[in-house]
Design an enzyme around this catalytic site. Structure first.
Site, PDB file in Angstrom:
ATOM      1  N   LYS A 179       0.875  -1.182   0.000  1.00  0.00           N
ATOM      2  CA  LYS A 179       0.000   0.000   0.000  1.00  0.00           C
ATOM      3  C   LYS A 179       0.909   1.229   0.000  1.00  0.00           C
ATOM      4  O   LYS A 179       1.172   1.832   1.047  1.00  0.00           O
ATOM      5  CB  LYS A 179      -0.933  -0.046   1.215  1.00  0.00           C
ATOM      6  CG  LYS A 179      -2.167   0.797   1.027  1.00  0.00           C
ATOM      7  CD  LYS A 179      -3.249   0.381   1.989  1.00  0.00           C
ATOM      8  CE  LYS A 179      -4.338   1.419   2.079  1.00  0.00           C
ATOM      9  NZ  LYS A 179      -4.993   1.749   0.824  1.00  0.00           N
TER      10      LYS A 179
HETATM   11  N1  PMP Z   1      -7.803  -1.989  -2.808  1.00  0.00           N
HETATM   12  C1  PMP Z   1      -7.175  -0.811  -2.843  1.00  0.00           C
HETATM   13  C2  PMP Z   1      -6.332  -0.482  -4.019  1.00  0.00           C
HETATM   14  C3  PMP Z   1      -7.349   0.113  -1.797  1.00  0.00           C
HETATM   15  O1  PMP Z   1      -6.729   1.299  -1.841  1.00  0.00           O
HETATM   16  C4  PMP Z   1      -8.190  -0.217  -0.709  1.00  0.00           C
HETATM   17  C5  PMP Z   1      -8.403   0.765   0.395  1.00  0.00           C
HETATM   18  N2  PMP Z   1      -7.427   0.659   1.387  1.00  0.00           N
HETATM   19  C6  PMP Z   1      -8.800  -1.487  -0.700  1.00  0.00           C
HETATM   20  C7  PMP Z   1      -8.588  -2.336  -1.771  1.00  0.00           C
HETATM   21  C8  PMP Z   1      -9.650  -1.919   0.440  1.00  0.00           C
HETATM   22  O2  PMP Z   1      -8.841  -2.251   1.549  1.00  0.00           O
HETATM   23  P1  PMP Z   1      -9.341  -2.015   3.043  1.00  0.00           P
HETATM   24  O3  PMP Z   1     -10.601  -2.795   3.208  1.00  0.00           O
HETATM   25  O4  PMP Z   1      -8.236  -2.543   3.880  1.00  0.00           O
HETATM   26  O5  PMP Z   1      -9.547  -0.566   3.211  1.00  0.00           O
END
Ligand code: PMP
Length: 288
Positions: free
Chosen positions: A153
């Site tokens: 991320k």
């Molecule tokens: N995919 C991407 C590319 C994201 O940026 C996010 C948001 N964090 C998610 C999926 C969803 O992840 P989460 O449920 O941990 O927020």
């Protein structure tokens, strides 16, 4: 614009309109850094431990020395929420490579910066959520694990932003990205689930999806509810012929999809309704 924002930078609470980092920080210069988005309810962060675990894994993958320990990060989050005027809100935790010489080499960056922001975040209105999202499949493909692993991320979201811009251009709510083989990876900032014959299916993280915390929670809830759930390979055909399609994310929570590339999808479907209700109940329980 900043009236609800609270900012914590490297140990200090800073007024939002004055909050900034050096222009020589490689997080700014090159997107060399990582982040997390966390929701808090009732002043309690939801599933913080999972977010901090993913943050530390992103750091490990980028060999980014974390300037704070896990406990110190938890304290920074607690301090930011305590200083916030909001009971329910969204946290952004960032770790940058830090200040260094111009030039991409991270070797000159001796200490990273940690930033925590608490603010409001509403990705869509509740009326829009009730109606469901209109989506397209983006021409922009998810970057491949042999280039930049989508499980990291990182502060470089251009791949996702290009897809999101395609959705804006098509005047729909969200874009779905395929991986290099033409199989579904995820939304521009959400994971994706398809409902078919009563079961939920989501792409594996090796298909180009982030290991979403909400995705994980949704899989757990499905198990509790007795809804068969599995990771699987999905193609555009599986989206067009889905009984239901659901996007999940911290910002998004659960959003039902009502259209993919002009093909209507039943929405909001019974499986979405069951999962969304169970999700709200879980959040209420864990942040009581
Ligand atoms: N995919 C991407 C590319 C994201 O940026 C996010 C948001 N964090 C998610 C999926 C969803 O992840 P989460 O449920 O941990 O927020």
């Amino acid at each position: 614009m900043f009236e609800h924002a609270t900012c914590w930078i490297d140990g200090e609470l800073v007024p939002a309109e004055k909050a900034g980092i050096s222009v020589f920080d490689h997080g700014f210069l090159y997107g060399d850094g990582i982040f997390e988005g966390v929701r808090f309810y009732n002043r309690k962060p939801f599933r913080l431990a999972r977010h901090l675990k993913r943050l530390s894994q992103s750091a490990a993958a980028l060999q980014l020395g974390m300037p704070l320990s896990l406990t110190e990060l938890e304290q920074a989050v607690a301090q930011t929420i305590a200083a916030s005027t909001l009971n329910d809100g969204y946290l952004r935790i960032l770790v940058t490579r830090g200040v260094g010489a111009l030039g991409i080499n991270p070797i000159s960056c001796t200490r990273g910066s940690v930033i925590v922001i608490a603010d409001k975040l509403q990705m869509i209105s509740e009326e829009q959520r009730a109606q469901g999202a209109r989506t397209i499949i983006a021409a922009t493909r998810r970057s491949t694990p042999d280039r930049l692993d989508p499980r990291i991320k990182s502060l470089n979201y251009l791949n996702n932003i290009l897809a999101r811009m395609e959705a804006n251009f098509a005047r729909v709510d969200e874009a779905i990205l395929l991986n290099e083989r033409g199989c579904v990876a995820e939304g521009s900032a959400e994971n994706l689930f398809v409902v078919k014959d009563g079961a939920i299916v989501t792409p594996a993280v090796t298909e180009g999806a982030l290991a979403g915390v909400t995705r994980g929670t949704t899989l757990e809830l499905a198990q509790v509810l007795g809804i068969p759930a599995r990771e699987g390979v999905l193609t555009p055909y599986d989206l067009y012929c889905a009984d239901e399609c659901i996007l999940t994310g911290t910002g998004a929570k659960l959003i039902p999809v009502r259209e993919v590339d002009g093909r209507p999808i039943p929405c909001p479907g019974p499986v979405y309704q069951q999962l969304a209700t169970a999700f709200s109940e879980l959040v209420a329980r864990e942040t009581a």
